[in-house]
Design an enzyme around this catalytic site. Structure first.
Site, short mmCIF file in Angstrom:
data_model
loop_
_atom_site.label_atom_id
_atom_site.label_comp_id
_atom_site.label_asym_id
_atom_site.label_seq_id
_atom_site.Cartn_x
_atom_site.Cartn_y
_atom_site.Cartn_z
N ARG A 32 -12.33 9.63 -2.18
CA ARG A 32 -11.83 10.48 -1.09
C ARG A 32 -12.92 11.44 -0.62
NH1 ARG A 32 -8.85 6.94 -1.69
NH2 ARG A 32 -6.80 6.96 -2.68
N GLU A 175 6.96 4.50 -11.31
CA GLU A 175 6.29 4.02 -10.09
C GLU A 175 5.86 2.55 -10.19
OE1 GLU A 175 2.59 5.95 -9.02
OE2 GLU A 175 2.59 5.04 -7.04
N LYS A 217 9.65 5.94 -7.75
CA LYS A 217 8.61 6.03 -6.71
C LYS A 217 8.19 4.61 -6.35
CE LYS A 217 4.01 7.85 -5.82
NZ LYS A 217 3.15 9.03 -5.88
N SER A 259 2.71 5.96 -0.35
CA SER A 259 2.31 5.49 0.99
C SER A 259 1.49 4.21 0.93
CB SER A 259 1.59 6.59 1.77
OG SER A 259 0.43 7.05 1.13
N GLY A 260 0.74 4.01 -0.12
CA GLY A 260 0.15 2.70 -0.40
C GLY A 260 -0.86 2.13 0.58
N GLY A 261 -1.43 2.97 1.45
CA GLY A 261 -2.40 2.44 2.41
C GLY A 261 -1.85 2.40 3.83
N ARG A 290 -2.30 9.66 -0.04
CA ARG A 290 -3.15 9.50 1.15
C ARG A 290 -2.48 9.92 2.44
NH1 ARG A 290 -4.75 3.52 -0.39
NH2 ARG A 290 -2.85 3.82 -1.60
P1 13P Z 1 -0.54 6.83 -2.02
O1 13P Z 1 0.58 7.54 -1.30
O2 13P Z 1 -1.88 7.15 -1.49
O3 13P Z 1 -0.27 5.37 -2.16
O4 13P Z 1 -0.57 7.39 -3.49
C1 13P Z 1 0.60 7.54 -4.19
C2 13P Z 1 0.31 7.49 -5.64
O5 13P Z 1 0.65 8.38 -6.36
C3 13P Z 1 -0.35 6.31 -6.17
O6 13P Z 1 -0.21 6.28 -7.55
#
Ligand code: 13P
Length: 334
Positions: A32, A175, A217, A259-261, A290
């Protein structure tokens, strides 16, 4: 113990608010920072966290923050430890407790490390003020993945983790992330996500994890990032809620997406659309990393003179996601 867990859930599951994931490992934080031309030193990671976590009005939209171990011991510019900074604004500090991924088969699938010594680490984290935890499992979509073997092992590990966390008086965030990378269709994602979530809830039940003190999550049901003709906002929202309704018991208090990208705008729009589908059996909100931090990171560039503008960008994103948890967001607010 139940009273403790109930209190944590009460503080974390708040209408209009969501969770911020700020638990990037040293390596991921480095990526980042590299994107804004900043060197990955411990001090710059502290400044990066300071920029986000001390934004004015932070507690208005963020009910919990997932931290990385190093940040628990870091101080904001004010000299206050970050967990205390959060507590002061009514935000619950949490901690990522998994120890990353390990490749296990010829399909390059991965399992999550960190069950060994988890109990001792939990006790240590609790002393620093952390009240909830996170453990991430990942799944890839391809012709031959996710495999039944990986689905089963990740589910069993997530359940063991969640059980241990509750026994130590903290709330587990579970998650399971079906990765967005690839050319797969939304149909493939729907199928994979259904299987994964079904296995996770079967395993949680088997371990007697108390669902009413657990937060899920998940990833959204979405087309692969490189897919042609990716599904639109409505379809993502409808399919995601359909899969969740079929797999997630009603006792679970809150679902907070990763959010995953997705771009920040996509992640907000998808969440908003889900809330237009009528009443949902759980609170449905965000736990983005992100999609919440990207605009702030770009505005900041590691420079003190950009701090106020960066914090403003963070809060704007957090506010829009807060509105999305109530179905009150619209594109023209961007
Ligand atoms: P993102 O929202 O960037 O996918 O990250 C969430 C997260 O905690 C990944 O483990």
């Amino acid at each position: 113990m139940s009273e403790v867990l109930k209190g944590i859930i009460k503080d974390m599951v708040v209408p209009g608010k969501g969770i911020l994931a700020a638990d990037e490992s040293v390596g991921t934080a480095g990526k980042r920072l590299a994107s804004i031309g900043v060197e990955n030193t411990e001090e710059m990671r502290r400044q990066y966290r300071n920029m986000i976590l001390t934004a004015p009005d932070f507690g208005k939209y963020i009910s919990g923050v997932i931290l990385f171990e190093e940040t628990l011991a870091h101080k904001a510019d004010s000299g206050t430890l970050f967990p205390d900074v959060l507590k002061k604004v009514g935000t619950v500090p949490g901690i990522k407790v998994d120890q990353g991924l390990q490749e296990v088969n010829e399909k390059k699938e991965q399992v999550t490390k960190g069950l060994e010594g988890l109990g001792e680490r939990l006790e240590k984290y609790k002393k620093t003020g952390a009240r909830f935890t996170k453990w991430r499992a990942v799944y890839t979509i391809s012709e031959s993945t996710p495999s039944d073997e990986i689905i089963k092992q990740n589910a069993a590990d997530l359940a063991k983790y969640a059980k241990s966390v509750q026994e130590h008086g903290m709330v587990p965030i579970v998650e399971p992330e079906v990765l967005i990378d690839g050319t797969h269709s939304i149909d493939q994602c729907e199928k994979a996500t259904s299987k994964v979530l079904k296995a996770v809830f079967d395993a949680l039940k088997k371990e007697n994890v108390k669902l009413e003190y657990t937060i899920l999550k998940p990833s959204m049901v979405i087309s692969g990032k490189e897919a042609e003709n990716g599904a639109g906002v409505k379809e993502v929202a409808q399919r995601t809620i359909k899969v969740l309704k079929a797999t997630v018991p009603k006792e679970l208090p809150s679902i907070n997406f990763l959010s995953g990208g997705q771009t920040p705008e996509e992640a907000t729009a998808h969440l908003n659309e889900m809330h237009k589908l009528g009443e949902l059996p759980w609170y449905v909100s965000f736990s983005y990393a992100r999609a919440l931090q990207e605009p702030a990171l770009k505005a900041w560039k590691g420079k003190k003179e950009n701090l106020a503008a960066a914090q403003k960008a963070f809060i704007q994103r957090a506010r829009l996601n807060g509105l999305a948890t109530q179905g009150k967001y619209s594109e023209d607010m961007e």
